[in-house]
Write a protein that holds these residues in place. Structure first.
Motif, PDB file in Angstrom:
ATOM      1  N   TRP A  55      44.756  28.755  28.761  1.00  0.00           N
ATOM      2  CA  TRP A  55      43.411  29.243  29.060  1.00  0.00           C
ATOM      3  C   TRP A  55      42.390  28.805  28.013  1.00  0.00           C
ATOM      4  CZ3 TRP A  55      41.928  31.191  33.559  1.00  0.00           C
ATOM      5  CH2 TRP A  55      42.920  31.645  34.429  1.00  0.00           C
ATOM      6  N   LYS A  56      42.831  28.727  26.758  1.00  0.00           N
ATOM      7  CA  LYS A  56      41.903  28.342  25.688  1.00  0.00           C
ATOM      8  C   LYS A  56      41.420  26.909  25.892  1.00  0.00           C
ATOM      9  CE  LYS A  56      41.495  28.126  20.673  1.00  0.00           C
ATOM     10  NZ  LYS A  56      42.179  28.293  19.386  1.00  0.00           N
ATOM     11  N   GLY A  99      39.120  26.770  28.921  1.00  0.00           N
ATOM     12  CA  GLY A  99      37.816  27.376  28.631  1.00  0.00           C
ATOM     13  C   GLY A  99      36.939  26.486  27.770  1.00  0.00           C
ATOM     14  N   ILE A 100      37.527  25.887  26.747  1.00  0.00           N
ATOM     15  CA  ILE A 100      36.750  24.997  25.872  1.00  0.00           C
ATOM     16  C   ILE A 100      36.274  23.775  26.654  1.00  0.00           C
ATOM     17  CG2 ILE A 100      36.914  23.441  23.881  1.00  0.00           C
ATOM     18  CD1 ILE A 100      38.808  25.562  22.617  1.00  0.00           C
TER      19      ILE A 100
END
Length: 182
Positions: free
Chosen positions: A137-138, A141-142
């Motif tokens: 997810w990180k 998202g980035i």
């Protein structure tokens, strides 16, 4: 006949190359034809529904409505709609171009159409979910947060770099006026 040959010269050259490859290197030629056939079937599965939806968009959405929500004076609303349309889309990128043509024909601002294409290619919801499951997810998202301003910046720079004549030509192509003249 000459116009048909001129229009399909690239296709004809590739067909001749494939046939020569089939004669000279049969295994590679067969593989090339199998890949071509698979791609053709994929396109035949995607393109008809896209054109049905385009026909409905063309008939149901009035030009004035499109200009109000995605035209030159649409502001942030036009950008948001372009992002949402592109992100909610399904299908390969080549299906985005006929939709972009209809958006141009209906009077959408050029940069909003570029944002739509950029969103279709990089921020589709199914792709984001797959990316989150595969990369985390990180990362997703980035990348998503970098893509949003990146798409907008590229769209606005492209619009500013094009001359009025270039944009007029693109709008004429979308409207079919160029084909009517030739």
């Amino acid at each position: 006949m000459k116009d048909i040959l001129k229009r399909y010269v690239f296709f004809i050259v590739l067909l001749i190359v494939n046939i020569l490859m089939l004669a000279v290197i049969p295994a590679t030629g067969q593989k090339a034809f199998q890949i071509t056939w698979g791609n053709t079937l994929e396109m035949l599965a995607v393109i008809p529904p896209v054109f049905v939806l385009l026909g409905l968009l063309d008939v149901w959405v009035q030009r004035e409505t499109m200009i109000r929500f995605m035209g030159d004076k649409s502001g942030f609303i036009g950008v948001a709609i372009a992002f949402l349309l592109g992100s909610a889309a399904a299908g390969p990128l080549y299906a985005a171009f006929p939709v972009a043509g209809v958006l141009l024909k209906k009077g959408s601002k050029f940069s909003n159409v570029l944002i739509f294409i950029g969103a279709w290619s990089t921020t589709k919801i199914p792709m984001l979910l797959f990316e989150a499951s595969a990369m985390g997810w990180k990362f997703m998202g980035i990348r998503f947060l970098v893509d949003i301003p990146g798409i907008a910046i590229i769209a606005y720079i492209t619009e500013k770099l094009l001359s009025k004549q270039d944009k007029a030509f693109i709008y004429e192509m979308a409207d079919g006026e160029i084909y009517k003249k030739n």
